[in-house]
Scaffold this active site. Structure first.
Site, PDB file in Angstrom:
ATOM      1  N   ARG A   7      23.110  34.373  49.215  1.00 54.39           N
ATOM      2  CA  ARG A   7      23.608  35.738  49.227  1.00 54.39           C
ATOM      3  C   ARG A   7      22.453  36.670  48.851  1.00 54.39           C
ATOM      4  NH1 ARG A   7      28.120  35.459  44.894  1.00 54.39           N
ATOM      5  NH2 ARG A   7      28.262  37.701  45.293  1.00 54.39           N
ATOM      6  N   SER A   9      22.585  39.263  46.643  1.00 51.34           N
ATOM      7  CA  SER A   9      22.638  39.887  45.327  1.00 51.34           C
ATOM      8  C   SER A   9      21.453  39.435  44.482  1.00 51.34           C
ATOM      9  CB  SER A   9      23.942  39.519  44.614  1.00 51.34           C
ATOM     10  OG  SER A   9      23.911  38.173  44.165  1.00 51.34           O
ATOM     11  N   LYS A  79      31.053  27.904  40.140  1.00 52.78           N
ATOM     12  CA  LYS A  79      32.378  28.452  39.829  1.00 52.78           C
ATOM     13  C   LYS A  79      32.993  29.177  41.019  1.00 52.78           C
ATOM     14  CE  LYS A  79      30.670  32.744  37.681  1.00 52.78           C
ATOM     15  NZ  LYS A  79      31.257  33.678  38.671  1.00 52.78           N
ATOM     16  N   ASP A  80      32.178  29.531  42.027  1.00 55.49           N
ATOM     17  CA  ASP A  80      32.679  30.202  43.227  1.00 55.49           C
ATOM     18  C   ASP A  80      33.047  29.231  44.339  1.00 55.49           C
ATOM     19  OD1 ASP A  80      32.212  32.640  41.985  1.00 55.49           O
ATOM     20  OD2 ASP A  80      30.241  32.907  42.908  1.00 55.49           O
ATOM     21  N   THR A 123      37.151  43.548  34.379  1.00 50.91           N
ATOM     22  CA  THR A 123      36.854  42.182  34.788  1.00 50.91           C
ATOM     23  C   THR A 123      37.474  41.934  36.153  1.00 50.91           C
ATOM     24  OG1 THR A 123      37.141  39.816  34.335  1.00 50.91           O
ATOM     25  CG2 THR A 123      38.879  41.278  33.560  1.00 50.91           C
ATOM     26  N   SER A 125      38.152  38.796  37.100  1.00 51.70           N
ATOM     27  CA  SER A 125      38.637  37.423  36.986  1.00 51.70           C
ATOM     28  C   SER A 125      40.044  37.375  36.396  1.00 51.70           C
ATOM     29  CB  SER A 125      37.678  36.623  36.099  1.00 51.70           C
ATOM     30  OG  SER A 125      38.271  35.437  35.628  1.00 51.70           O
ATOM     31  N   ARG A 127      41.341  34.703  35.302  1.00 57.12           N
ATOM     32  CA  ARG A 127      41.210  33.833  34.128  1.00 57.12           C
ATOM     33  C   ARG A 127      40.826  34.645  32.908  1.00 57.12           C
ATOM     34  NH1 ARG A 127      36.867  32.346  31.602  1.00 57.12           N
ATOM     35  NH2 ARG A 127      35.562  33.122  33.303  1.00 57.12           N
ATOM     36  N   ARG A 128      39.808  35.498  33.042  1.00 60.92           N
ATOM     37  CA  ARG A 128      39.407  36.325  31.907  1.00 60.92           C
ATOM     38  C   ARG A 128      40.531  37.284  31.517  1.00 60.92           C
ATOM     39  NH1 ARG A 128      33.648  37.259  34.816  1.00 60.92           N
ATOM     40  NH2 ARG A 128      32.553  35.430  33.986  1.00 60.92           N
ATOM     41  N   ARG A 145      34.735  45.124  40.730  1.00 65.86           N
ATOM     42  CA  ARG A 145      33.986  44.238  41.605  1.00 65.86           C
ATOM     43  C   ARG A 145      32.562  44.748  41.700  1.00 65.86           C
ATOM     44  NH1 ARG A 145      36.189  42.071  45.936  1.00 65.86           N
ATOM     45  NH2 ARG A 145      34.124  41.139  46.112  1.00 65.86           N
ATOM     46  N   GLY A 146      31.692  43.949  42.302  1.00 64.67           N
ATOM     47  CA  GLY A 146      30.327  44.368  42.541  1.00 64.67           C
ATOM     48  C   GLY A 146      29.333  43.496  41.811  1.00 64.67           C
ATOM     49  N   VAL A 148      26.262  42.438  39.098  1.00 66.21           N
ATOM     50  CA  VAL A 148      26.144  42.573  37.639  1.00 66.21           C
ATOM     51  C   VAL A 148      25.739  43.995  37.279  1.00 66.21           C
ATOM     52  CG1 VAL A 148      24.789  41.854  35.633  1.00 66.21           C
ATOM     53  CG2 VAL A 148      25.644  40.135  37.240  1.00 66.21           C
ATOM     54  N   THR A 150      26.215  46.780  38.943  1.00 61.56           N
ATOM     55  CA  THR A 150      27.314  47.714  39.186  1.00 61.56           C
ATOM     56  C   THR A 150      28.343  47.657  38.064  1.00 61.56           C
ATOM     57  OG1 THR A 150      27.044  47.572  41.576  1.00 61.56           O
ATOM     58  CG2 THR A 150      29.184  48.307  40.759  1.00 61.56           C
ATOM     59  N   ARG A 151      28.723  46.452  37.676  1.00 57.10           N
ATOM     60  CA  ARG A 151      29.753  46.311  36.642  1.00 57.10           C
ATOM     61  C   ARG A 151      29.252  46.768  35.280  1.00 57.10           C
ATOM     62  NH1 ARG A 151      31.799  40.305  37.751  1.00 57.10           N
ATOM     63  NH2 ARG A 151      29.773  40.109  38.765  1.00 57.10           N
ATOM     64  N   CYS A 238      40.590  28.772  43.870  1.00 50.22           N
ATOM     65  CA  CYS A 238      39.729  29.476  42.924  1.00 50.22           C
ATOM     66  C   CYS A 238      40.370  30.752  42.376  1.00 50.22           C
ATOM     67  CB  CYS A 238      38.396  29.828  43.591  1.00 50.22           C
ATOM     68  SG  CYS A 238      37.338  28.411  43.902  1.00 50.22           S
TER      69      CYS A 238
END
Length: 305
Positions: A7, A9, A79-80, A123, A125, A127-128, A145-146, A148, A150-151, A238
């Protein structure tokens, strides 16, 4: 020539450069080329991952490049990666695990206990989200989203009061942080495979698989075998609010802690199993089946389609 699909990013490029450097170290005479690609997960930022197909949307373009022989290796954050690879592809090696924790990040250093009711926490996620609301039901979780960058920008600009991000990504990017708090067990368990870089290649490409073999980490491989067996047992999705962490002690014993929550955090089923590391996958299967039998099926059935 070895071609690595990635990717675009900054974090994905860092991870792919890391794999490339390891290949260069083992095979200094071999030419390495990066093939940066854009994925649907990178392009569609105005909807949640669950709405556009789960974390697997970060992989499909890279997997297409492998299947059409445009690349020899794809590099992913484990994890993805869904539990099953598409026909014709396989995961080859897992690299040594980085920090598996989540980090709580604020501009002023306030902890979750110190934020007022209604404070906004960003977040992407489930899960989070589920684990945070379970502990701090008065906080308002905002989907973001976006990249690291951006967030983090949403937090530093005050659009949200805090964000939760994977520690490994921030460490790999050497992201400057003034305040951070590691979120760990028992309250917070990471995503299965969090902190792990994995390579994927064509299933019939034995030459590339042999080249990659020296890069693998046996400890990490056993840990993620247990964690991903839980994912596979629960359906390989996922998008689930599923957490799992396996750790190996000095005597070769593996302990696996797995938890499935409802998105609102009200329901949770968790199991801790322990056994020999050689039985890592079986331990994950045991934990997953126990979660299903004790309420997990009902949580999964109620998840958004």
């Amino acid at each position: 020539m070895i071609r690595l699909a990635t990717r675009k990013s900054p974090l994905a490029l860092w991870q792919t450069e890391y794999v490339a450097d390891e290949l260069r170290r083992h095979y200094p005479e071999t030419s390495i080329e990066l093939l940066p690609l854009s994925t649907r997960g990178d392009e569609v930022l105005d909807r949640s991952l669950s709405e556009i197909g789960g974390k697997g949307v970060f992989l499909k373009e890279l997997e297409r490049a492998l299947l059409e022989n445009e690349a020899d290796i794809a590099v992913h954050s484990l994890k993805d990666v869904p539990a099953e690879s598409p026909p014709g592809l396989k995961l080859s090696v897992v690299m040594p695990r980085g920090d598996w924790a989540d980090w709580w990040l604020t501009a002023d250093g306030r902890t979750p206990d110190e934020l007022p009711s209604g404070a906004r926490v960003g977040t992407s996620s489930l899960r989070r989200q589920s684990q945070l609301i379970r502990q701090y039901p008065d906080l308002d979780v905002v989907p973001i989203r976006g990249s690291v960058q951006t967030r983090m920008g949403l937090m530093t600009s005050g659009q949200v009061d805090a964000v939760i991000l994977a520690a490994a990504g921030l460490q790999r990017l050497a992201f400057p942080l003034e305040h951070r708090l590691a979120l760990g067990p028992p309250a917070f368990i990471p995503s299965p495979g969090q902190g792990v870089i994995v390579t994927q290649c064509r299933a019939d490409d034995e030459h590339t698989q042999q080249l990659l073999a020296p890069l693998g980490c046996p400890d990490t491989a056993d840990q993620v075998a247990a964690e991903r067996a839980v994912v596979a047992t629960l359906g390989g999705d996922c998008r689930m609010p599923l957490a799992a962490l396996a750790q190996i002690d000095g005597k070769g014993r593996l302990t696996l802690h797995a938890r499935l929550c409802s998105p609102d955090g009200r329901l949770a089923v968790e199991r801790v199993v322990e056994g020999d590391r050689q039985d890592a996958e079986a331990l994950g299967l045991e934990a997953g089946e126990s979660i299903l039998e004790h309420g997990g099926r009902e949580i999964i059935a109620a998840l958004p389609a």
